[in-house]
Design a protein around this motif. Structure first.
Motif, mmCIF file in Angstrom:
data_model
loop_
_atom_site.group_PDB
_atom_site.id
_atom_site.type_symbol
_atom_site.label_atom_id
_atom_site.label_comp_id
_atom_site.label_asym_id
_atom_site.label_seq_id
_atom_site.Cartn_x
_atom_site.Cartn_y
_atom_site.Cartn_z
ATOM 1 N N GLU A 1 0.813 -1.218 0.000
ATOM 2 C CA GLU A 1 0.000 0.000 0.000
ATOM 3 C C GLU A 1 0.848 1.270 0.000
ATOM 4 O O GLU A 1 0.442 2.291 -0.558
ATOM 5 C CB GLU A 1 -0.904 0.037 1.236
ATOM 6 C CG GLU A 1 -2.057 -0.940 1.218
ATOM 7 C CD GLU A 1 -2.862 -0.900 2.506
ATOM 8 O OE1 GLU A 1 -3.882 -1.599 2.571
ATOM 9 O OE2 GLU A 1 -2.461 -0.171 3.445
ATOM 10 N N ASN A 2 2.018 1.221 0.598
ATOM 11 C CA ASN A 2 2.798 2.430 0.833
ATOM 12 C C ASN A 2 4.041 2.554 -0.032
ATOM 13 O O ASN A 2 4.805 3.510 0.142
ATOM 14 C CB ASN A 2 3.188 2.503 2.312
ATOM 15 C CG ASN A 2 2.011 2.875 3.186
ATOM 16 O OD1 ASN A 2 1.641 4.046 3.278
ATOM 17 N ND2 ASN A 2 1.396 1.879 3.817
ATOM 18 N N MET A 3 4.244 1.640 -0.979
ATOM 19 C CA MET A 3 5.413 1.684 -1.841
ATOM 20 C C MET A 3 4.998 1.834 -3.309
ATOM 21 O O MET A 3 3.941 1.336 -3.715
ATOM 22 C CB MET A 3 6.234 0.394 -1.695
ATOM 23 C CG MET A 3 6.880 0.209 -0.332
ATOM 24 S SD MET A 3 8.156 1.443 0.019
ATOM 25 C CE MET A 3 7.469 2.189 1.488
ATOM 26 N N PRO A 4 5.828 2.477 -4.133
ATOM 27 C CA PRO A 4 5.524 2.626 -5.562
ATOM 28 C C PRO A 4 5.874 1.363 -6.340
ATOM 29 O O PRO A 4 6.834 1.321 -7.127
ATOM 30 C CB PRO A 4 6.397 3.819 -5.971
ATOM 31 C CG PRO A 4 7.580 3.742 -5.064
ATOM 32 C CD PRO A 4 7.049 3.219 -3.744
ATOM 33 N N LEU A 5 5.078 0.316 -6.131
ATOM 34 C CA LEU A 5 5.304 -0.990 -6.738
ATOM 35 C C LEU A 5 4.279 -1.267 -7.822
ATOM 36 O O LEU A 5 3.140 -0.807 -7.760
ATOM 37 C CB LEU A 5 5.233 -2.088 -5.672
ATOM 38 C CG LEU A 5 6.365 -2.122 -4.656
ATOM 39 C CD1 LEU A 5 5.990 -2.996 -3.464
ATOM 40 C CD2 LEU A 5 7.661 -2.627 -5.298
ATOM 41 N N ARG A 6 4.663 -2.080 -8.794
ATOM 42 C CA ARG A 6 3.760 -2.472 -9.868
ATOM 43 C C ARG A 6 2.804 -3.571 -9.403
ATOM 44 O O ARG A 6 3.011 -4.205 -8.351
ATOM 45 C CB ARG A 6 4.564 -2.957 -11.078
ATOM 46 C CG ARG A 6 5.358 -1.851 -11.760
ATOM 47 C CD ARG A 6 6.109 -2.355 -12.978
ATOM 48 N NE ARG A 6 6.840 -1.260 -13.621
ATOM 49 C CZ ARG A 6 6.347 -0.489 -14.583
ATOM 50 N NH1 ARG A 6 5.106 -0.715 -15.030
ATOM 51 N NH2 ARG A 6 7.065 0.492 -15.110
ATOM 52 N N ALA A 7 1.775 -3.800 -10.219
ATOM 53 C CA ALA A 7 0.806 -4.846 -9.909
ATOM 54 C C ALA A 7 1.456 -6.221 -9.872
ATOM 55 O O ALA A 7 0.945 -7.138 -9.224
ATOM 56 C CB ALA A 7 -0.323 -4.830 -10.942
ATOM 57 N N SER A 8 2.600 -6.400 -10.534
ATOM 58 C CA SER A 8 3.314 -7.682 -10.488
ATOM 59 C C SER A 8 3.804 -7.999 -9.083
ATOM 60 O O SER A 8 4.140 -9.152 -8.792
ATOM 61 C CB SER A 8 4.490 -7.669 -11.462
ATOM 62 O OG SER A 8 5.347 -6.568 -11.199
ATOM 63 N N SER A 9 3.849 -6.999 -8.213
ATOM 64 C CA SER A 9 4.228 -7.212 -6.814
ATOM 65 C C SER A 9 3.019 -7.236 -5.884
ATOM 66 O O SER A 9 3.184 -7.172 -4.665
ATOM 67 C CB SER A 9 5.202 -6.125 -6.350
ATOM 68 O OG SER A 9 6.438 -6.219 -7.003
ATOM 69 N N PHE A 10 1.821 -7.341 -6.439
ATOM 70 C CA PHE A 10 0.617 -7.357 -5.603
ATOM 71 C C PHE A 10 0.687 -8.517 -4.615
ATOM 72 O O PHE A 10 1.030 -9.636 -4.973
ATOM 73 C CB PHE A 10 -0.626 -7.502 -6.484
ATOM 74 C CG PHE A 10 -1.904 -7.133 -5.790
ATOM 75 C CD1 PHE A 10 -2.405 -5.844 -5.856
ATOM 76 C CD2 PHE A 10 -2.616 -8.072 -5.056
ATOM 77 C CE1 PHE A 10 -3.589 -5.498 -5.214
ATOM 78 C CE2 PHE A 10 -3.792 -7.745 -4.412
ATOM 79 C CZ PHE A 10 -4.284 -6.444 -4.495
ATOM 80 N N PRO A 11 0.409 -8.291 -3.338
ATOM 81 C CA PRO A 11 0.575 -9.344 -2.324
ATOM 82 C C PRO A 11 -0.410 -10.484 -2.497
ATOM 83 O O PRO A 11 -1.563 -10.289 -2.887
ATOM 84 C CB PRO A 11 0.340 -8.602 -0.998
ATOM 85 C CG PRO A 11 -0.468 -7.410 -1.358
ATOM 86 C CD PRO A 11 -0.045 -7.016 -2.734
ATOM 87 N N THR A 12 0.075 -11.672 -2.200
ATOM 88 C CA THR A 12 -0.755 -12.869 -2.164
ATOM 89 C C THR A 12 -0.597 -13.489 -0.783
ATOM 90 O O THR A 12 0.414 -14.135 -0.503
ATOM 91 C CB THR A 12 -0.338 -13.877 -3.246
ATOM 92 O OG1 THR A 12 -0.414 -13.250 -4.524
ATOM 93 C CG2 THR A 12 -1.253 -15.099 -3.220
#
Length: 528
Positions: A286-297
């Motif tokens: 939620e708080n980092m500029p990450l791409r959807a490829s890093s979406f948590p599972t």
């Protein structure tokens, strides 16, 4: 595809990943625009600033999170999705907008947004901002990477991390922003999980903290959200995020001190610890500029990844926490037989193969391994004994030797390891066995000091002067706070260690303590 259609898709993904109990917006209707809350704010909603990250040749991620009341439950936002407009321009005045759109800040993700901007020109600066209702964010600068395979004269970037809020001010981040790097590599420990304390017991004894954490030790999603909010409200940190795109990885304190895999330092039942991990993973995304490829599972996050800067530099970002086996020696700095455990892992088999494939298949001049814990084979006993830090690669002799052996045998040249965690600066060379050094180093490592963790330092601690004298592979050590600027050219890789004389006050003076360099094609670091 409409904004509401995109929100419905992201909502279905949240349901798949976290399950129905974790999604609070199930009853929100999606037809006729009713899902979108009307954004009317009594307090400025962009309290946490803006950020960009994970740049590519045609774009980057731009991030913000709506939080008008960051420390309140619900952080001052309605439990409904909110529309956020975004713009990207080719100049800081934002007059010539080259890309724009509307995205959704969903309550399930703390009203954060991660816009993956594409279709831009390679290797150039862009500026961006957000609007929610009548409120507008500050303007941030991002930069695309060069075209794949492009020739490049240089890339100049910053390395930072370990920013314990209580230990000092973030003056180093203000100076980093003024350095105008192409990008920032943050090696982790972005937040610290402990309770608020007036006094810390550091390397030099009890010290009164310059500021305090909000609340007790953090365990729940709301706890982690508030802790990130406290850190991100610091305007010096906001300036660094707004100055350049960041590549972020985590270390331990984003979850709990010295965690690995499903294990924490307190011996908590893994089923219970995984609940904390899931909260920490979600809050990190939620708080980092990450791409959807890093979406948590669940408890997992895809954080090891790669970026290319033309033919000049390949950046390999590692994860040394999720796939690691338990630290040996009860996680105490000593020596024990478990350091040679044959089944020990630091990055795991899949990530190790991914890394070697990237190192052997790449054609860039410089092969950079950007990671968290020291890889150097450092004996921390200046006497006849041997002491290692078991939370570093030195505590995992088999996987460390295997990786360095593969790099050596594959004749991968110009390998640079960038590291954090130690709250000190180090520069040295890497061998399979530091006590039986080969004719030439396999790689070299620059360990970058903390932004604030450890508080005001000294040039070098007495015990580390002795450790340096006893370890010929270690060329430089310094115990001050700051960051590094790395510059790669076709001929050299230079690391400039920038340090502050104090972080206990906001006017700490910045200076360059040392420069160490690698010459392309010549193993081993030299003073620049």
């Amino acid at each position: 595809m409409s904004v509401l259609d995109r929100y419905a898709l992201s909502r279905r993904r949240l349901l798949t990943v976290f399950g129905g109990a974790a999604v609070t917006a199930l009853s929100i209707p999606l037809e006729s625009g009713k899902a979108l809350a009307q954004p009317m704010f009594r307090t400025y909603p962009f309290q946490l600033g803006v950020a960009s990250g994970d740049p590519s040749p045609d774009g980057f991620v731009i991030w913000t999170r709506l939080a008008p009341e960051p420390f309140e439950i619900g952080y001052g936002m309605p439990m409904a999705p909110v529309a956020v407009d975004w713009e990207v321009a080719d100049a800081a005045n934002m007059r010539n907008v080259v890309a724009k759109g509307t995205t959704i800040a969903p309550p399930e993700l703390g009203h954060s947004v991660h816009v993956e901007v594409a279709g831009l020109q390679p290797n150039r600066d862009y500026w961006y901002r957000f609007t929610a209702g009548k409120e507008r964010s500050l303007v941030g600068r991002a930069r695309t990477t060069p075209a794949l395979g492009a020739g490049l004269d240089r890339v100049r970037f910053a390395v930072s991390g370990c920013q314990h809020y209580e230990s000092g001010y973030y003056t180093a981040y203000r100076r980093l922003a003024e350095d105008n790097p192409d990008f920032v590599f943050c090696y982790g420990d972005y937040i610290y999980e402990g309770r608020g304390n007036r006094v810390s017991n550091g390397w030099n004894g009890p010290t009164e903290n310059v500021r305090q954490h909000f609340g007790s030790e953090i365990y729940t999603l709301d706890d982690y959200r508030r802790r990130y909010a406290q850190y991100k409200m610091d305007t010096d940190l906001q300036a660094a995020h707004a100055a350049a795109p960041w590549f972020v990885v985590w270390d331990d304190h984003e979850t709990d001190n010295n965690w690995v895999g499903e294990l924490d330092q307190d011996g908590t039942d893994p089923k219970v610890f995984n609940l904390r991990r899931q909260a920490a993973v979600q809050a990190y995304y939620e708080n980092m500029p990450l791409r959807a490829s890093s979406f948590p599972t669940g408890t997992s996050l895809q954080i090891y990844r790669r970026a290319a800067y033309g033919q000049l530099l390949n950046l390999n970002l590692l994860d040394t926490r999720q796939f690691r086996t338990d630290q040996p020696c009860n996680d105490k700095q000593t020596w024990c037989d478990a350091i040679n455990a044959p089944k020990a892992e630091v990055v795991g088999a899949a990530q190790e193969k991914w890394l070697m494939d990237g190192l052997t298949g790449g054609k860039a001049t410089w092969n950079v391994i950007a990671q968290q814990v020291m890889m150097m084979d450092l004996d921390r006993d200046p006497g006849p004994g041997v002491i290692v830090n078991p939370d570093s690669w030195a505590g995992y002799r088999i996987p460390r030797g295997r990786l360095l052996g593969k790099i050596r045998d594959a004749k991968v040249g110009n390998v640079v390891v960038l590291t954090g965690d130690e709250h000190q600066n180090f520069a040295g060379d890497l061998y399979v066995d530091g006590t039986k050094r080969e004719a030439a180093p396999i790689a070299s490592e620059f360990v970058i000091t903390s932004i604030s963790s450890g508080g005001d330092g000294v040039d070098q601690r007495d015990e580390f002067a002795k450790i340096q004298a006893a370890n010929p592979l270690l060329k430089f050590n310094n115990n001050q706070r700051g960051y590094a600027i790395c510059e790669a050219t076709p001929k050299a890789f230079v690391t400039e260690f920038k340090v502050l004389d104090a972080v206990s006050r906001r006017d700490g003076k910045l200076s360059t303590r040392a420069k160490w360099a690698l010459e392309a094609g010549k193993p081993g670091i030299v003073q620049a």
